[in-house]
Enzyme design. Structure first.
Site: not given
Ligand SMILES: Cc1ncc(COP(=O)(O)O)c(C=O)c1O
Length: 434
Positions: A139, A216, A219, A242, A381
């Site tokens: 991303h 990261d 998700q 999220k 993104c």
């Protein structure tokens, strides 16, 4: 602050297709109608998750009953709000496997967490000749800040190649991680292909040469795939919104020595020990990296989100979502002209990004929206990844544990109908131009 072993007292049950109807009752928005009378089919949880009522209630409760600035109030409300915020920090620490709550820094989102490490650590610690290892699936939030840090420090960005089935080519780790590597930044799970990366294998390779690993988890955290101990992760970032939580709240986790190396990027209230005309000294972690007023009400909401997730049980949630993914792949791969980008379901989480050979992704999303099915279209993104795909945009359906097999079927039949509508329109246009 150490992290206590449990807080909810609730026994997570097995999430199955029957229990899911009860779960859906906790999410009022899932019962909304769109475009007048169409039941909402929300398949955009990778962009932001829906919120259970307990999270909304917690936020309302905080504003109605104990809203007050944290840490500074010498009164009952201030104490209560501070307790709520710090208890959320402890819950989050436990949720990701951190051993102390001080390792959890509150930011405004994943993007801000990455920037904090990129500007406060990488840009100041790295030197020309040092290398940062990325890959083209990331991303932009886990991409652009490292480009900035490389520019500022003179370090070089390298890119671990991808395999033909959209995984990281870990067989080439030795080639790309070497004595110059200072940082490997990787997602736990791709927001486009859904690919789940073998973070602990990457961390082992990075640590063998003394490099740091930044994960990261924007998700992966929502799919129960994030544990900083088992992954041996140095830095980890994710966003509350999220993960059933409120907007405007992000998390940066770090090992104590890794966090200790970050220089504050933002100065102001709360982050100082002493301020004089000639200079300032910094507070201990986590305050040192949390300048200004924290999003304290959002923190309380996030605490409620973690309680809720734990009451569902992350393993059960991940297993259920995977069964939805299997259904989706099986059904969507039968639709002629549709291509799904990503590895086999065994290597991915509950995201399906696709293109149709005739219909632009935005048109497909629009035709689905008219049937009440909310998906997302665009580059999500990840422009470098879409360049590799050879398309400017994909249509992405992303699933959460509150989705149902029935909704998977609605997605598939809505796509079939969209194709039919599109082809009928194209025929009409072709006939008119004859
Ligand atoms: C993998 C990944 N990383 C980072 C981000 C950025 O998250 P935020 O916009 O909440 O900072 C996202 C958001 O979609 C994402 O999917």
């Amino acid at each position: 602050m150490s992290v206590s072993p449990t807080s909810t007292g609730q026994q997570p049950g097995i999430l199955d297709f029957d229990r899911i109807q009860q779960v859906r009752q906790n999410f009022p928005i899932l019962h909304e109608l769109v475009h007048g009378d169409l039941p909402l089919v929300y398949l955009d949880s990778a962009a932001t998750s829906q919120k259970p009522k307990c999270v909304v209630d917690k936020i309302v409760e905080a504003y109605e009953k104990y809203n007050s600035n944290v840490h500074r109030g010498i009164h009952a409300l201030g104490d209560r709000m501070t307790t709520e915020m710090e208890s959320a920090r402890e819950k989050i620490a436990r949720f990701i496997g951190a051993s102390t709550a001080e390792q959890v820094i509150f930011t405004s989102g994943t993007t801000m967490s990455v920037n904090l490490v990129a500007h406060g650590w990488a840009a100041r610690h790295l030197r020309p000749g040092d290398e940062i290892l990325l890959n083209e699936m990331e991303h932009h939030a886990n991409f652009v800040p490292w480009q900035m840090a490389a520019q500022a420090s003179g370090a070089t960005l390298r890119f671990l190649p991808l395999t033909v089935d959209w995984q990281l080519d870990l067989s080439r780790l030795d080639e790309f991680i070497n004595s110059k590597t200072r940082l490997v930044a990787v997602a736990g799970m791709s927001n486009v292909t859904g690919t789940i990366h073998d973070v602990s294998r990457i961390a082992d390779a990075a640590h063998a040469v003394g490099a740091r690993v930044f994960v990261d988890a924007a998700q992966s955290a929502a799919h129960g795939l994030t544990n900083v101990q088992t992954g041996n992760i140095d830095f980890l970032a994710f966003s509350g919104h999220k993960l059933l939580g409120p907007t405007g709240l992000g998390i940066l986790y770090g090992k104590p020595d890794a966090l200790g190396e970050i220089q504050p990027v933002f100065g102001g209230g709360h982050m100082i020990r002493e301020v004089t005309k000639s200079g300032s000294t910094w507070a201990d972690l986590p305050a040192r990296l949390e300048a200004g007023t924290a999003a304290f009400v959002e923190c309380a909401g996030m605490g409620a989100a973690i309680d809720y997730l734990e009451s569902i049980g992350m393993e059960s949630l991940a297993r259920y979502e995977h069964s939805l993914l299997e259904l989706a792949h099986a059904r969507l791969s039968q639709i002629p002209g549709l291509t799904i980008f990503g590895p086999e379901v065994a290597h991915k989480g509950a995201i399906v990004s696709m293109v149709h050979e005739q219909i632009h992704a935005h048109d497909l999303a629009d035709l689905l929206d008219r049937q009440g099915v909310a998906i997302r279209a665009g580059h999500h993104c990840t422009m470098p990844l879409h360049e590799l795909f050879g398309v400017a945009a994909t249509a992405r359906a992303s699933f959460a544990f509150y989705n149902t097999p029935d909704e998977v079927e609605k997605l598939a039949s809505a796509i079939e109908k969209a194709i039919e509508v599109f082809q009928r329109r194209s025929h009409r246009r072709a006939n008119r131009s004859l």
